[in-house]
Design a protein around this motif. Sequence first.
Motif, PDB file in Angstrom:
ATOM      1  N   VAL A  12      51.240  35.562  29.860  1.00 58.66           N
ATOM      2  CA  VAL A  12      49.888  35.043  29.544  1.00 58.66           C
ATOM      3  C   VAL A  12      49.662  35.120  27.836  1.00 58.66           C
ATOM      4  CG1 VAL A  12      47.639  36.408  29.740  1.00 58.66           C
ATOM      5  CG2 VAL A  12      49.165  36.669  31.687  1.00 58.66           C
ATOM      6  N   LEU A  13      50.297  36.105  27.095  1.00 59.55           N
ATOM      7  CA  LEU A  13      49.995  36.060  25.725  1.00 59.55           C
ATOM      8  C   LEU A  13      50.722  34.908  24.896  1.00 59.55           C
ATOM      9  CD1 LEU A  13      51.029  39.839  25.232  1.00 59.55           C
ATOM     10  CD2 LEU A  13      48.924  38.727  25.093  1.00 59.55           C
ATOM     11  N   PHE A  14      51.965  34.298  25.446  1.00 58.95           N
ATOM     12  CA  PHE A  14      52.435  33.367  24.551  1.00 58.95           C
ATOM     13  C   PHE A  14      51.346  31.974  24.692  1.00 58.95           C
ATOM     14  CE2 PHE A  14      57.115  34.653  24.688  1.00 58.95           C
ATOM     15  CZ  PHE A  14      56.953  35.085  23.487  1.00 58.95           C
ATOM     16  N   PRO A  15      50.825  31.445  25.969  1.00 59.25           N
ATOM     17  CA  PRO A  15      50.013  30.346  25.799  1.00 59.25           C
ATOM     18  C   PRO A  15      48.653  30.654  25.196  1.00 59.25           C
ATOM     19  CG  PRO A  15      50.768  30.673  28.047  1.00 59.25           C
ATOM     20  CD  PRO A  15      51.354  31.779  27.238  1.00 59.25           C
ATOM     21  N   LEU A  16      48.293  31.874  25.141  1.00 63.02           N
ATOM     22  CA  LEU A  16      47.170  32.286  24.388  1.00 63.02           C
ATOM     23  C   LEU A  16      47.151  32.169  22.808  1.00 63.02           C
ATOM     24  CD1 LEU A  16      45.539  35.297  26.769  1.00 63.02           C
ATOM     25  CD2 LEU A  16      44.696  33.050  26.377  1.00 63.02           C
ATOM     26  N   ALA A  17      48.359  32.620  22.397  1.00 64.58           N
ATOM     27  CA  ALA A  17      48.538  32.531  21.186  1.00 64.58           C
ATOM     28  C   ALA A  17      48.851  31.236  20.590  1.00 64.58           C
ATOM     29  CB  ALA A  17      50.041  33.509  20.907  1.00 64.58           C
ATOM     30  N   ALA A  18      49.608  30.280  21.503  1.00 70.34           N
ATOM     31  CA  ALA A  18      49.471  29.151  21.075  1.00 70.34           C
ATOM     32  C   ALA A  18      48.117  28.227  20.988  1.00 70.34           C
ATOM     33  CB  ALA A  18      50.402  28.231  22.221  1.00 70.34           C
ATOM     34  N   LEU A  19      47.342  28.456  21.870  1.00 72.39           N
ATOM     35  CA  LEU A  19      45.899  28.082  21.945  1.00 72.39           C
ATOM     36  C   LEU A  19      45.103  28.613  20.561  1.00 72.39           C
ATOM     37  CD1 LEU A  19      43.967  26.561  23.404  1.00 72.39           C
ATOM     38  CD2 LEU A  19      43.290  28.459  24.617  1.00 72.39           C
ATOM     39  N   ALA A  20      45.281  29.837  20.075  1.00 74.04           N
ATOM     40  CA  ALA A  20      44.771  30.374  19.161  1.00 74.04           C
ATOM     41  C   ALA A  20      45.165  29.683  17.685  1.00 74.04           C
ATOM     42  CB  ALA A  20      44.807  31.877  19.017  1.00 74.04           C
ATOM     43  N   ILE A  21      46.596  29.309  17.754  1.00 71.51           N
ATOM     44  CA  ILE A  21      47.140  28.829  16.628  1.00 71.51           C
ATOM     45  C   ILE A  21      46.583  27.149  16.309  1.00 71.51           C
ATOM     46  CG2 ILE A  21      49.182  27.666  15.662  1.00 71.51           C
ATOM     47  CD1 ILE A  21      50.571  30.278  16.581  1.00 71.51           C
ATOM     48  N   LEU A  22      46.654  26.574  17.676  1.00 65.46           N
ATOM     49  CA  LEU A  22      46.024  25.093  17.597  1.00 65.46           C
ATOM     50  C   LEU A  22      44.324  25.240  17.132  1.00 65.46           C
ATOM     51  CD1 LEU A  22      47.645  23.510  20.594  1.00 65.46           C
ATOM     52  CD2 LEU A  22      48.184  23.233  18.360  1.00 65.46           C
ATOM     53  N   SER A  23      43.962  26.192  17.684  1.00 64.99           N
ATOM     54  CA  SER A  23      42.397  26.004  17.204  1.00 64.99           C
ATOM     55  C   SER A  23      42.191  26.391  16.065  1.00 64.99           C
ATOM     56  CB  SER A  23      41.623  27.199  18.167  1.00 64.99           C
ATOM     57  OG  SER A  23      41.765  27.144  19.402  1.00 64.99           O
ATOM     58  N   VAL A  24      43.004  27.252  15.315  1.00 61.87           N
ATOM     59  CA  VAL A  24      42.938  27.443  13.776  1.00 61.87           C
ATOM     60  C   VAL A  24      43.257  26.217  12.965  1.00 61.87           C
ATOM     61  CG1 VAL A  24      43.955  28.827  12.006  1.00 61.87           C
ATOM     62  CG2 VAL A  24      43.011  30.030  14.010  1.00 61.87           C
ATOM     63  N   LEU A  25      44.162  25.579  13.603  1.00 62.71           N
ATOM     64  CA  LEU A  25      44.628  24.290  12.825  1.00 62.71           C
ATOM     65  C   LEU A  25      43.409  23.050  12.853  1.00 62.71           C
ATOM     66  CD1 LEU A  25      48.189  23.830  13.858  1.00 62.71           C
ATOM     67  CD2 LEU A  25      47.534  24.490  11.742  1.00 62.71           C
ATOM     68  N   PHE A  26      42.836  23.277  13.988  1.00 68.86           N
ATOM     69  CA  PHE A  26      41.782  22.120  14.050  1.00 68.86           C
ATOM     70  C   PHE A  26      40.693  22.507  13.274  1.00 68.86           C
ATOM     71  CE2 PHE A  26      43.995  20.667  17.955  1.00 68.86           C
ATOM     72  CZ  PHE A  26      44.092  19.327  17.547  1.00 68.86           C
ATOM     73  N   LEU A  27      40.431  23.784  13.274  1.00 66.72           N
ATOM     74  CA  LEU A  27      39.166  24.323  12.455  1.00 66.72           C
ATOM     75  C   LEU A  27      39.295  23.998  11.026  1.00 66.72           C
ATOM     76  CD1 LEU A  27      38.280  27.424  14.480  1.00 66.72           C
ATOM     77  CD2 LEU A  27      36.936  25.328  14.390  1.00 66.72           C
ATOM     78  N   LEU A  28      40.481  24.192  10.375  1.00 72.75           N
ATOM     79  CA  LEU A  28      41.006  24.326   9.196  1.00 72.75           C
ATOM     80  C   LEU A  28      41.311  22.994   8.527  1.00 72.75           C
ATOM     81  CD1 LEU A  28      42.836  27.493   8.767  1.00 72.75           C
ATOM     82  CD2 LEU A  28      40.457  27.204   8.297  1.00 72.75           C
ATOM     83  N   SER A  29      41.364  21.950   9.628  1.00 73.09           N
ATOM     84  CA  SER A  29      41.733  20.525   9.151  1.00 73.09           C
ATOM     85  C   SER A  29      40.567  19.962   8.249  1.00 73.09           C
ATOM     86  CB  SER A  29      42.189  19.679  10.203  1.00 73.09           C
ATOM     87  OG  SER A  29      41.030  19.471  10.981  1.00 73.09           O
ATOM     88  N   ARG A  30      41.198  18.819   7.598  1.00 66.00           N
ATOM     89  CA  ARG A  30      39.968  18.167   6.555  1.00 66.00           C
ATOM     90  C   ARG A  30      39.222  17.079   7.378  1.00 66.00           C
ATOM     91  NH1 ARG A  30      43.716  16.320   1.616  1.00 66.00           N
ATOM     92  NH2 ARG A  30      45.229  18.301   1.620  1.00 66.00           N
TER      93      ARG A  30
END
Length: 188
Positions: A12-30
Motif C-alpha cells: 500500500v505504501l510504495f504506490p502511494l509514495a510513488a503517486l506523491a512523488i509524481l504529483s510533486v513533480l507535476f506541481l513544480l514543473s515549469r
Amino acid sequence: MDRTRIVRWLRVLFPLAALAILSVLFLLSRKPDPDAGVPYAEGGIEDLARHPGMTAPQFSTVTADGTTVTLTADRATPGEEGTAASNLALDWTTREGTAARLTAAVADQQGAQVTLQGDVDMTLSTGWHLTAPRIEADTAEGRLAAPHEVAVTAPFGTLTAGGMVLTRAAEGAQVLELNRGVHLIYRP
C-alpha cells in the motif's frame, strides 16, 4: 509483526509514495513557452500553399539488371507532367561495382524516366568525366542516355560526340557508347 503484515503495508505504501512523488513533480514543473516551439517551415504560409513540394527528397530503386539508383535533391515539386527537382544528384551503381555520379541543376521524373537538365555532369568510377545539356536515366531498363552533344574527358584524352548511351551489353558488361560524329584528341 510478522512478515506478511509488513509486505501488506509495503504494498500500500510504495504506490502511494510513488503517486506523491509524481504529483510533486507535476506541481513544480515549469509552464510551457508557446513562443519557443520548433519551426516547421520557413517562409510565409501563403507561399508554401501556393508552391507545394518536398524538401530534401530521396528516391532509391534497383533496376531489373541489379543496378542501384539513388536520387537526392534540395527540393521536389509535384506537377501534372511529373515531379520536378532542383540541385539533383543521381548515384548509379551496377552489380559489378561500376559507379556513376550525375549532378544537375534541374530534373524531371515521369514514372521510371528521370531527365536531368542544365549542364549535367557525370563522373564514372573508371575515371571518365562527361558533360551534357541533358541526360535521361531509365530506371526500368537500367540505361543512361544523352540525346545531345557530349563532352568527355577520358584518361587518354578528350572526346566530343553527338550522343551517349550507358547500358548493359548482351554478355552482361556495362558499355559506354559514344555516337554520332565522335572526335578524339589523344594525349599519350
